[in-house]
Write a protein that holds these residues in place. Structure first.
Motif, PDB file in Angstrom:
ATOM      1  N   ASP A 170       0.781  -1.354   0.016  1.00  0.00           N
ATOM      2  CA  ASP A 170      -0.064   0.033   0.084  1.00  0.00           C
ATOM      3  C   ASP A 170       0.887   1.269   0.199  1.00  0.00           C
ATOM      4  OD1 ASP A 170      -2.657   1.438   0.218  1.00  0.00           O
ATOM      5  OD2 ASP A 170      -2.086   1.729   2.021  1.00  0.00           O
ATOM      6  N   GLU A 171       1.846   1.082   0.717  1.00  0.00           N
ATOM      7  CA  GLU A 171       2.844   2.338   0.779  1.00  0.00           C
ATOM      8  C   GLU A 171       3.419   2.699  -0.845  1.00  0.00           C
ATOM      9  OE1 GLU A 171       5.660   2.447   3.824  1.00  0.00           O
ATOM     10  OE2 GLU A 171       4.220   1.790   5.170  1.00  0.00           O
ATOM     11  N   LYS A 172       3.843   1.343  -1.333  1.00  0.00           N
ATOM     12  CA  LYS A 172       4.457   1.574  -2.788  1.00  0.00           C
ATOM     13  C   LYS A 172       3.530   2.259  -3.344  1.00  0.00           C
ATOM     14  CE  LYS A 172       7.352  -2.499  -2.452  1.00  0.00           C
ATOM     15  NZ  LYS A 172       7.517  -3.747  -2.876  1.00  0.00           N
ATOM     16  N   VAL A 173       2.085   1.608  -3.580  1.00  0.00           N
ATOM     17  CA  VAL A 173       0.990   2.296  -4.539  1.00  0.00           C
ATOM     18  C   VAL A 173       0.831   3.734  -4.006  1.00  0.00           C
ATOM     19  CG1 VAL A 173      -1.100   2.066  -5.008  1.00  0.00           C
ATOM     20  CG2 VAL A 173      -0.017  -0.065  -4.872  1.00  0.00           C
ATOM     21  N   ALA A 174       0.749   4.045  -2.847  1.00  0.00           N
ATOM     22  CA  ALA A 174       0.683   5.389  -2.406  1.00  0.00           C
ATOM     23  C   ALA A 174       1.898   6.256  -3.155  1.00  0.00           C
ATOM     24  CB  ALA A 174       0.627   5.593  -1.035  1.00  0.00           C
ATOM     25  N   ASN A 175       2.969   5.959  -2.696  1.00  0.00           N
ATOM     26  CA  ASN A 175       4.304   6.423  -3.242  1.00  0.00           C
ATOM     27  C   ASN A 175       4.211   6.753  -4.616  1.00  0.00           C
ATOM     28  OD1 ASN A 175       5.297   6.920  -0.680  1.00  0.00           O
ATOM     29  ND2 ASN A 175       6.419   5.028  -0.820  1.00  0.00           N
ATOM     30  N   CYS A 176       3.880   6.011  -5.553  1.00  0.00           N
ATOM     31  CA  CYS A 176       3.901   6.099  -6.692  1.00  0.00           C
ATOM     32  C   CYS A 176       2.489   6.714  -7.433  1.00  0.00           C
ATOM     33  CB  CYS A 176       3.947   4.476  -7.585  1.00  0.00           C
ATOM     34  SG  CYS A 176       5.248   3.656  -7.406  1.00  0.00           S
ATOM     35  N   PHE A 177       1.629   6.600  -6.875  1.00  0.00           N
ATOM     36  CA  PHE A 177       0.468   7.316  -7.497  1.00  0.00           C
ATOM     37  C   PHE A 177      -0.671   8.303  -6.972  1.00  0.00           C
ATOM     38  CE2 PHE A 177       1.409   3.107  -9.263  1.00  0.00           C
ATOM     39  CZ  PHE A 177       1.362   3.152 -10.676  1.00  0.00           C
ATOM     40  N   ASN A 178      -0.306   8.187  -5.494  1.00  0.00           N
ATOM     41  CA  ASN A 178      -1.072   9.146  -4.645  1.00  0.00           C
ATOM     42  C   ASN A 178      -1.065  10.652  -5.107  1.00  0.00           C
ATOM     43  OD1 ASN A 178      -2.682   6.811  -3.828  1.00  0.00           O
ATOM     44  ND2 ASN A 178      -2.380   7.420  -1.661  1.00  0.00           N
ATOM     45  N   ASP A 179       0.274  11.234  -5.020  1.00  0.00           N
ATOM     46  CA  ASP A 179       0.306  12.528  -5.461  1.00  0.00           C
ATOM     47  C   ASP A 179       0.904  12.785  -6.530  1.00  0.00           C
ATOM     48  OD1 ASP A 179       0.791  15.168  -4.607  1.00  0.00           O
ATOM     49  OD2 ASP A 179       2.555  15.153  -3.622  1.00  0.00           O
ATOM     50  N   TRP A 180       0.229  12.470  -7.687  1.00  0.00           N
ATOM     51  CA  TRP A 180       0.226  12.413  -9.015  1.00  0.00           C
ATOM     52  C   TRP A 180       0.447  14.004  -9.530  1.00  0.00           C
ATOM     53  CZ3 TRP A 180       2.226   8.253 -11.701  1.00  0.00           C
ATOM     54  CH2 TRP A 180       2.239   8.432 -13.402  1.00  0.00           C
ATOM     55  N   ARG A 181       1.635  14.629  -9.410  1.00  0.00           N
ATOM     56  CA  ARG A 181       1.859  15.920 -10.053  1.00  0.00           C
ATOM     57  C   ARG A 181       3.113  15.947 -10.954  1.00  0.00           C
ATOM     58  NH1 ARG A 181       2.173  19.715  -5.217  1.00  0.00           N
ATOM     59  NH2 ARG A 181       2.944  17.803  -4.150  1.00  0.00           N
ATOM     60  N   ARG A 182       3.452  16.714 -11.633  1.00  0.00           N
ATOM     61  CA  ARG A 182       4.352  16.840 -12.436  1.00  0.00           C
ATOM     62  C   ARG A 182       5.820  17.295 -11.573  1.00  0.00           C
ATOM     63  NH1 ARG A 182       5.125  20.850 -17.353  1.00  0.00           N
ATOM     64  NH2 ARG A 182       7.276  20.746 -17.606  1.00  0.00           N
ATOM     65  N   SER A 183       5.396  18.125 -10.532  1.00  0.00           N
ATOM     66  CA  SER A 183       6.708  18.530  -9.685  1.00  0.00           C
ATOM     67  C   SER A 183       6.955  17.437  -8.753  1.00  0.00           C
ATOM     68  CB  SER A 183       6.029  19.787  -8.731  1.00  0.00           C
ATOM     69  OG  SER A 183       5.074  19.162  -8.021  1.00  0.00           O
ATOM     70  N   GLN A 184       6.295  16.209  -8.726  1.00  0.00           N
ATOM     71  CA  GLN A 184       6.555  14.961  -7.612  1.00  0.00           C
ATOM     72  C   GLN A 184       7.140  13.949  -8.668  1.00  0.00           C
ATOM     73  OE1 GLN A 184       6.766  15.242  -4.363  1.00  0.00           O
ATOM     74  NE2 GLN A 184       5.925  17.239  -4.412  1.00  0.00           N
ATOM     75  N   ALA A 185       6.921  13.875  -9.930  1.00  0.00           N
ATOM     76  CA  ALA A 185       7.361  12.691 -10.826  1.00  0.00           C
ATOM     77  C   ALA A 185       8.839  12.274 -10.680  1.00  0.00           C
ATOM     78  CB  ALA A 185       7.387  13.357 -12.352  1.00  0.00           C
ATOM     79  N   LEU A 186       9.822  13.026 -10.229  1.00  0.00           N
ATOM     80  CA  LEU A 186      11.049  12.280 -10.040  1.00  0.00           C
ATOM     81  C   LEU A 186      11.254  11.609  -8.511  1.00  0.00           C
ATOM     82  CD1 LEU A 186      13.541  14.626 -11.790  1.00  0.00           C
ATOM     83  CD2 LEU A 186      12.615  12.820 -12.487  1.00  0.00           C
TER      84      LEU A 186
END
Length: 75
Positions: free
Chosen positions: A59-75
């Motif tokens: 769940d942490e992996k999914v959250a880290n990858c997809f929950n804050d889906w913004r260009r500024s957070q992409a890297l």
């Protein structure tokens, strides 16, 4: 320090998001199945604990990858 993520790359990544989420979830479910397949080796309670820990970490992996889906957070 903010690194600029190029717009064309961001658009491509955004189009791939649903596929990436599906593949990650599929992998998590396959790993969960492996835990359940080996449940009798260490007992059902042990399998439950392993499955619980696996789901929590996943769940942490999914959250880290997809929950804050913004260009500024992409890297």
């Amino acid at each position: 320090m903010q690194i600029d993520f190029p717009e064309p790359d961001w658009k491509t990544l955004s189009r791939l998001k649903p596929l990436a989420l599906e593949r990650l979830c599929k992998r998590i479910l396959q790993e969960s199945g492996n835990i359940l397949d080996h449940a009798q080796e260490g007992g059902h309670h042990q399998a439950y604990l392993e499955l619980y820990e696996h789901i929590h970490a996943s769940d942490e992996k999914v959250a880290n990858c997809f929950n804050d889906w913004r260009r500024s957070q992409a890297l």
